[in-house]
Design an enzyme around this catalytic site. Structure first.
Site, PDB file in Angstrom:
ATOM      1  CB  CYS A  75      -2.832  37.295  67.301  1.00  0.00           C
ATOM      2  SG  CYS A  75      -1.454  38.055  66.433  1.00  0.00           S
ATOM      3  CG  ASP A 277      -8.103  42.199  69.921  1.00  0.00           C
ATOM      4  OD1 ASP A 277      -7.202  41.400  69.590  1.00  0.00           O
ATOM      5  OD2 ASP A 277      -7.879  43.305  70.443  1.00  0.00           O
ATOM      6  CG  HIS A 279      -4.023  40.832  70.347  1.00  0.00           C
ATOM      7  ND1 HIS A 279      -4.756  41.121  69.209  1.00  0.00           N
ATOM      8  CD2 HIS A 279      -2.793  40.498  69.930  1.00  0.00           C
ATOM      9  CE1 HIS A 279      -3.974  40.971  68.157  1.00  0.00           C
ATOM     10  NE2 HIS A 279      -2.783  40.593  68.557  1.00  0.00           N
TER      11      HIS A 279
END
Length: 337
Positions: A75, A277, A279
């Site tokens: 990430c 993000d 993820h």
């Protein structure tokens, strides 16, 4: 089973506030101000134009035998890619460039995207970043912090002749103006000579003569400033200054997040940070025969995530892009103010 659990964690981990509230407060995104009530669609267009890099699966194994997915560990590398991609967009297309679904994009856009595809021969791919991280003491598949990502990008940029960026990572919260000016004004050969083998140096020399207009003069600057804004939690004393950074026209946002959970912060509304993000696990996308990329999955087309600034881990890295020397001079005076 651990991997499949990671692949399914779309956004469960974020304390994610969906829709923007009705408010008169301005929203700041990478140096641009937006008013929710007046023009929310413009704000959402600005956010979806940012390149969005997420976990991917089914790419060729890193190093030949390593992982073929970065779910669960990549990430912060993806956030570093997003910050760098924003610098390249500002460099080639300008801050006000907009992306629209199914609209033909300039050739430079596809070239930028090519730099980040998950292939070992792309200069800022997950493969290159993970392998360059080994030299920073991180084994492949290990989680990076903001500072490690900054160091890796700095090293990879030395081999990237097309974008010809000067990457400066500040040490000990200090930006040395003279060092930056020297670095950005030095002729391209000297940086190649200082950092790589004679062979690379020679080929760089050969190509730099023809590099259209980017030979002499100021090399565009990517400035990354790793900071620690507290011990275990962000110290409230830093919040206003941190928010000011997103207002600067040179802003590339910030890398950070929560322990082992990295986000790319692109702006704020009140005391909430707005972020992209990484993820979400998507399948590997390769370029097509004509050199273009099916780019649908590289733009976040939903309302972005927000989190309260006080929930931020104190370890962050700020990013700024200065295309010309006057941009850097302006940045220096803004910081001093």
């Amino acid at each position: 089973s651990v991997l499949s659990r990671y692949e399914n964690q779309i956004t469960i981990l974020s304390d994610y506030l969906e829709e923007f509230p009705e408010t008169d407060e301005p929203v700041w995104i990478l140096g641009r101000q937006h008013h929710l009530k007046a023009d929310k669609s413009k704000l959402l267009l600005d956010i979806s134009a940012r390149l969005w890099f997420t976990y991917r699966r089914k790419f060729s194994p890193i190093g030949g035998t390593g992982p073929s997915s970065d779910a669960g560990w990549g990430c912060m590398l993806r956030c570093g890619q997003m910050m760098l991609a924003q610098a390249l967009i500002c460099r080639h297309l300008g801050r006000d460039w907009q992306w629209e679904k199914h609209k033909k994009q300039p050739e430079e856009y596809h070239r930028i995207l090519q730099c980040f595809l998950d292939r070992k021969d792309c200069c800022y791919s997950i493969h290159q970043m993970a392998q360059m991280g080994v030299g920073e003491g991180k084994s492949i598949g290990e989680w990076f912090g903001p500072n490690t990502v900054a160091q890796v990008l700095k090293k990879l940029a030395l081999f990237d002749e097309w974008n010809s960026l000067a990457v400066y990572v500040s040490m000990d919260n200090t930006v040395v103006i003279e060092d930056i000016k020297k670095m950005c004004w030095s002729p391209p050969q000297s940086s190649s000579a200082a950092h790589s083998s004679t062979h690379l140096h020679r080929s760089a020399l050969g190509r730099n003569k023809n590099a259209a207009g980017f030979c002499a003069g100021w090399k565009p600057l990517l400035l990354i400033i790793p900071l620690r804004l507290g011990i275990n939690h962000i110290n409230p004393v830093y919040i206003d200054a941190f928010k000011e950074c997103f207002k600067m026209p040179q802003s590339l946002g910030a890398l950070g997040g929560k322990p082992n959970n990295a986000y790319y912060f692109i702006g704020f509304l009140g005391n909430e940070l707005i972020y992209l993000d990484p993820h979400t696990t998507q399948s590997f996308v390769d370029s097509e025969e004509n050199g273009t990329v099916d780019d649908q999955s590289f733009h976040c087309q939903q309302a972005p995530h927000r989190m309260k600034i006080m929930n931020l881990d104190p370890s962050v890295a700020l990013g700024f892009f200065c295309k010309e020397e006057c941009d850097f001079d302006n940045w220096c005076s803004l910081v001093q103010k």
